[in-house]
Design a protein around this motif. Sequence first.
Motif, PDB file in Angstrom:
ATOM      1  N   SER B   2       6.393  -3.110 -56.493  1.00 25.04           N
ATOM      2  CA  SER B   2       6.352  -2.399 -57.824  1.00 25.04           C
ATOM      3  C   SER B   2       6.226  -0.827 -57.415  1.00 25.04           C
ATOM      4  O   SER B   2       6.000  -0.335 -56.311  1.00 25.04           O
ATOM      5  N   VAL B   3       6.552  -0.103 -58.620  1.00 27.72           N
ATOM      6  CA  VAL B   3       6.595   1.221 -58.590  1.00 27.72           C
ATOM      7  C   VAL B   3       5.236   1.906 -58.485  1.00 27.72           C
ATOM      8  O   VAL B   3       4.298   1.644 -59.000  1.00 27.72           O
ATOM      9  N   PRO B   4       4.938   2.772 -57.590  1.00 22.91           N
ATOM     10  CA  PRO B   4       3.758   3.614 -57.043  1.00 22.91           C
ATOM     11  C   PRO B   4       3.254   4.596 -58.434  1.00 22.91           C
ATOM     12  O   PRO B   4       4.453   4.983 -59.142  1.00 22.91           O
ATOM     13  N   THR B   5       2.062   4.375 -58.781  1.00 19.46           N
ATOM     14  CA  THR B   5       1.506   5.065 -59.961  1.00 19.46           C
ATOM     15  C   THR B   5       1.938   6.816 -59.895  1.00 19.46           C
ATOM     16  O   THR B   5       2.227   7.228 -60.815  1.00 19.46           O
ATOM     17  N   THR B   6       1.723   7.068 -58.585  1.00 22.79           N
ATOM     18  CA  THR B   6       1.925   8.593 -58.336  1.00 22.79           C
ATOM     19  C   THR B   6       3.577   8.975 -58.910  1.00 22.79           C
ATOM     20  O   THR B   6       3.601   9.922 -59.627  1.00 22.79           O
ATOM     21  N   HIS B   7       4.473   7.949 -58.710  1.00 17.63           N
ATOM     22  CA  HIS B   7       5.749   8.454 -59.148  1.00 17.63           C
ATOM     23  C   HIS B   7       5.954   8.531 -60.498  1.00 17.63           C
ATOM     24  O   HIS B   7       6.745   9.459 -61.195  1.00 17.63           O
ATOM     25  N   ILE B   8       5.327   7.705 -61.156  1.00 19.64           N
ATOM     26  CA  ILE B   8       5.497   7.375 -62.660  1.00 19.64           C
ATOM     27  C   ILE B   8       4.856   8.614 -63.286  1.00 19.64           C
ATOM     28  O   ILE B   8       5.466   9.375 -64.317  1.00 19.64           O
ATOM     29  N   VAL B   9       3.645   9.005 -62.667  1.00 14.26           N
ATOM     30  CA  VAL B   9       2.891  10.429 -63.393  1.00 14.26           C
ATOM     31  C   VAL B   9       3.714  11.322 -62.919  1.00 14.26           C
ATOM     32  O   VAL B   9       3.686  12.489 -63.897  1.00 14.26           O
TER      33      VAL B   9
END
Lengths: 161, 101
Positions: B2-9
């Motif tokens: 799943s996509v890491p939260t840091t990349h989304i932010v």
Amino acid sequence: MELAVFYVAAVVAVATGVLAVAHRNPVVNVMSLVVTFFCVAVCYALLAAPFLAAAQILVYAGAILVLFLFVVMLLNAPLPTTDQPRKAQRIVGAAAVALVGLGGAALALLVAPAPRAPVAEGTAAAIGRLLVGPHLFAFELVSVLLLAALVGAMVLVKRKA
Amino acid sequence: MSVPTTHIVTLAALLFAVGAGGVLLRRSGISVLLGIELMLNAVNLTLVAFARQHGHLDGQVFVFFIMAVAAAEVAVGLALLVAIFRHQQSIDVDRLNILRW
């Protein structure tokens, strides 16, 4: 696989976002913002928020940007020949944008996130239960806000009789 | 995976910066409103990312409310633009200076 989809959506979102604020033609601005919002909806779907992904497409791409397009065509405003920011505005604006973008990205990448909790899937049923449960008052307040905005918009554009 | 939260932010920070650029650097009123929409979407993205991070759905409910408020904001904002355009045949925000002292 999810990561690959996310990176494609992210690159397309930023590219069309830049086009949406930088291109001179307002119709191009609005249409590229549609693509940006679709990419954001893809991100919602990847983030266990299927209801918000659907709402994003319905509300933003479906309603808000159609309203924008409608106003662009209604006004038919001539492309401003002087749409060049002033020098001071350009410097301050570029500095602020660089600060926000680089600072935010650096913060996001440097600060270690809290440990991941088990994922709560944001289905329509789960969100709906929260909306009519703990957030019922805010939910009702939003309906009043929307009614006020509706009446306000109509009064603002009404021609004097 | 799943996509890491840091990349989304990070993506949200970039989108917010682009939207802020639209608000600060353009002089057409429609571009300013589009920039505001882009910034609102960036904030929504962080709220959804952190909602997943903490396993809580409250963040997604907030996004729902922000969408409703954004719809109201756009309706009133565009109505104001139409009224301004009727008043002075221009939506250049630099020309809206009649409230200056």
